[in-house]
Enzyme design. Structure first.
Site, PDB file in Angstrom:
ATOM      1  CG  HIS A  86      -2.060  -1.000   1.053  1.00  0.00           C
ATOM      2  ND1 HIS A  86      -3.199  -0.773   0.315  1.00  0.00           N
ATOM      3  CD2 HIS A  86      -2.173  -2.266   1.542  1.00  0.00           C
ATOM      4  CE1 HIS A  86      -3.979  -1.849   0.372  1.00  0.00           C
ATOM      5  NE2 HIS A  86      -3.370  -2.768   1.096  1.00  0.00           N
ATOM      6  CB  SER A 134     -10.743 -16.999 -20.232  1.00  0.00           C
ATOM      7  OG  SER A 134     -10.063 -17.585 -19.133  1.00  0.00           O
ATOM      8  N   GLY A 138      -7.722 -13.976  -7.035  1.00  0.00           N
ATOM      9  CA  GLY A 138      -8.185 -13.573  -5.718  1.00  0.00           C
ATOM     10  C   GLY A 138      -7.235 -13.890  -4.592  1.00  0.00           C
ATOM     11  N   GLY A 158      -4.228 -12.395  -4.091  1.00  0.00           N
ATOM     12  CA  GLY A 158      -3.288 -11.312  -3.837  1.00  0.00           C
ATOM     13  C   GLY A 158      -1.991 -11.464  -4.602  1.00  0.00           C
ATOM     14  CB  SER A 160      -0.510  -9.362  -9.515  1.00  0.00           C
ATOM     15  OG  SER A 160      -0.215  -8.509  -8.443  1.00  0.00           O
ATOM     16  CB  SER A 178      -6.424  -8.329 -12.403  1.00  0.00           C
ATOM     17  OG  SER A 178      -5.741  -7.618 -11.391  1.00  0.00           O
ATOM     18  CD  GLU A 231      -6.566  -4.021 -11.956  1.00  0.00           C
ATOM     19  OE1 GLU A 231      -6.989  -4.563 -10.922  1.00  0.00           O
ATOM     20  OE2 GLU A 231      -5.581  -4.445 -12.597  1.00  0.00           O
ATOM     21  CG  ASP A 286      -0.271  -5.561  -8.259  1.00  0.00           C
ATOM     22  OD1 ASP A 286       0.651  -5.541  -7.419  1.00  0.00           O
ATOM     23  OD2 ASP A 286      -1.470  -5.647  -7.956  1.00  0.00           O
ATOM     24  CE1 TYR A 289      -5.384  -1.785  -3.048  1.00  0.00           C
ATOM     25  CE2 TYR A 289      -6.303   0.105  -4.198  1.00  0.00           C
ATOM     26  CZ  TYR A 289      -5.244  -0.738  -3.932  1.00  0.00           C
ATOM     27  OH  TYR A 289      -4.040  -0.520  -4.546  1.00  0.00           O
TER      28      TYR A 289
END
Length: 390
Positions: free
Chosen positions: A40, A73, A128, A130, A132, A134, A166, A178, A230
C-alpha cells in the site's frame, strides 16, 4: 524456452486454432507476482519490492484489422466474447473480459491504432489470492499487442497503460506495482521500484543458494480490489498528504514521523494510515540494504513488523492471514507477513530450507483446527517477467 513453457505455449496455441480456425500470430506470457515488502505504498509514490512468480497468464493472439475484438479464456466457462474496439466504454463491463478489453481501450486512448485482435487466454496465477492475476492478464495482452502492432513501447510504458486500464476501464484504484512487476521483473531478482519516477533496480534474491525458501500460503479467502475498502484506504492516504501539505505520503521523512502524526491531531484513522505508509517505505529501504550486504536472514523481523503494521494500522489483514503469520513464526519461520492488497489472499513465509516441512505442517494443522479451508502452500521462486514464448 523451457520444456514446460513450450508445452504450455503449444497447448494454448492449439486451443486458439480450434476456437478461431487459424494459428495465432504468436504466444506470450506474463507472470503474477509476490510483493516481498512495500504494501500500500505504491499509490503513495513510495517504494515497493516485488518479484515475479513462475505462475503466468499465457495469451495466444492474432491481429485483426476490422475493429473486432474476440476474447476467450480457458479458465472461465463460456463462449468467445465478441466486442467492437471503437465501442469500448470504461466501467461498462463487469466480467473478466474487462481486463483485456481495458488494455485495448487504454492503447487506443493513448493514440495507438489498435484495430482489434483474437485472443485466447489461460492462466495459472491463482485468482483472488493477492498475487496479481489481473495484472498478469493485462500485461500479457499489452505485450502481445505491442509486438503485433509494432508500437515500440517499453516494459514500464506497458505497465502504465495496463494500470490505466484497471483504474479507469475496470474501475479499480490500484497502484502501479503489480503491472510493473509483471512487465519488468527478472529471474533470480527482486525489483526495487520507486513508484514516483518508476526508476528500477534489480536486487539479487536467490534464497536457495543461502539455504532458505520463501513460501506462499494462499489462504483461499478471496478478495476484490474494486470493492470499497481498498478505495477508502487510498482516500485516507490522500487526505493525510493534504493535511500534512505534501504531494504524497512518500514525502514525509521517517525521522519526522512523530511530528507529522502530532500535527494530524485527532484524525486517528488518518494517523494510522500515515504511520503505516511512512514506516513501510522505511522497511523497504532496510530490506534493500540487507539484501545488498548479503545479510538476507535479517529481513525476517522486518516482514513480521510489516504484517503488524498492515494488521493494526492499515487494518487490511484477516483472521486467516494472521493465523498463517503467527503459526509460522511460532513454528520457527524467520519471518512472515500478508502480501497483496489484503482482506484475504496470501501470506509469505521466510524459512530455513530444513524447516519447510515443519512450518508447512504447522500452518495446515492450525487451519484445520480453526475450521478454515485447507491453504495452498507453494514455494515462490523469483522468475522472469513478461516475454514472448513463440
Amino acid at each position: 524456452m523451457s520444456e514446460s513453457s513450450a508445452a504450455v505455449a503449444g497447448a494454448v496455441a492449439e486451443r486458439f486454432e480450434e476456437l478461431y480456425g487459424s494459428a495465432p500470430d504468436g504466444v506470450w506470457a506474463a507472470p503474477g507476482r509476490v510483493n516481498l515488502i512495500g504494501e500500500h505504498t505504491d499509490y503513495n509514490d513510495g517504494f515497493v519490492m516485488p518479484f515475479a512468480l513462475p505462475h503466468t497468464a499465457v495469451a495466444a493472439v492474432s491481429r485483426r484489422d476490422d475493429g473486432v475484438l474476440r476474447l476467450h479464456s480457458a479458465d472461465i466457462d463460456g463462449p468467445v466474447v465478441e466486442l467492437t474496439a471503437a465501442d469500448l466504454v470504461p466501467e461498462s463491463d463487469k466480467r473478466w473480459t474487462a481486463y483485456p478489453a481495458g488494455v485495448v481501450w487504454a492503447l487506443r486512448e493513448a493514440g495507438h491504432a489498435v484495430t482489434g485482435a483474437d485472443v485466447h487466454l489461460a492462466s495459472t496465477v491463482p485468482a483472488g489470492a493477492g498475487l496479481s492475476s489481473s495484472a498478469a492478464l493485462e500485461v500479457v495482452v499489452a505485450l502481445a499487442l505491442n509486438d503485433l502492432y509494432d508500437l515500440g513501447l517499453r516494459g514500464w510504458q506497458l505497465a502504465r497503460l495496463s494500470q490505466r486500464a484497471e483504474n479507469v476501464y475496470v474501475g479499480a484504484p490500484v497502484g502501479i506495482m503489480d503491472q510493473t512487476a509483471s512487465a519488468c521483473c527478472e529471474a533470480g531478482h527482486a525489483l526495487f521500484l520507486d513508484t514516483r519516477d518508476l526508476s528500477q533496480r534489480q536486487i539479487p534474491f536467490d534464497l536457495a543458494a543461502e539455504g532458505m525458501r520463501l513460501l506462499v500460503v494462499d489462504t483461499q479467502v478471496k478478495h476484490s480490489h474494486s470493492e470499497g475498502e481498498y478505495g477508502k484506504r487510498r482516500e485516507g492516504c490522500e487526505k493525510g498528504a493534504a493535511l500534512l501539505g505534501v504531494d504524497a505520503l512518500r514525502d514525509v521523512p521517517y525521522e519526522d514521523l512523530d511530528a507529522a502524526l502530532e500535527r494530524l491531531g485527532d484524525e486517528e484513522e488518518v494517523r494510522r494510515l500515515v504511520r503505516h505508509v511512512v514506516t513501510e517505505d522505511h522497511r523497504v529501504e532496510q530490506v534493500v540494504s540487507f539484501l545488498e550486504s548479503g545479510d538476507t536472514r535479517a529481513i525476517g523481523p522486518l516482514l513480521i513488523e510489516g504484517h503488524a503494521s498492515l494488521r493494526d494500522d492499515f487494518r487490511v489483514s484477516c483472521p486467516e492471514l494472521d493465523l498463517v503469520v503467527d503459526t509460522a513464526v511460532t513454528a520457527g519461520a524467520l519471518g512472515a507477513r500478508m502480501t497483496g492488497g489484503g482482506f484475504g489472499g496470501s501470506a509469505i513465509v521466510l524459512v530455513e530450507e530444513a524447516d519447510v516441512p515443519a512450518v508447512t505442517k504447522a500452518v495446515e494443522e492450525a487451519f484445520a483446527a480453526a475450521g478454515h479451508k485447507t491453504p495452498r502452500v507453494f514455494e515462490a521462486v523469483p522468475s522472469p517477467g513478461a516475454r514472448r514464448l513463440r
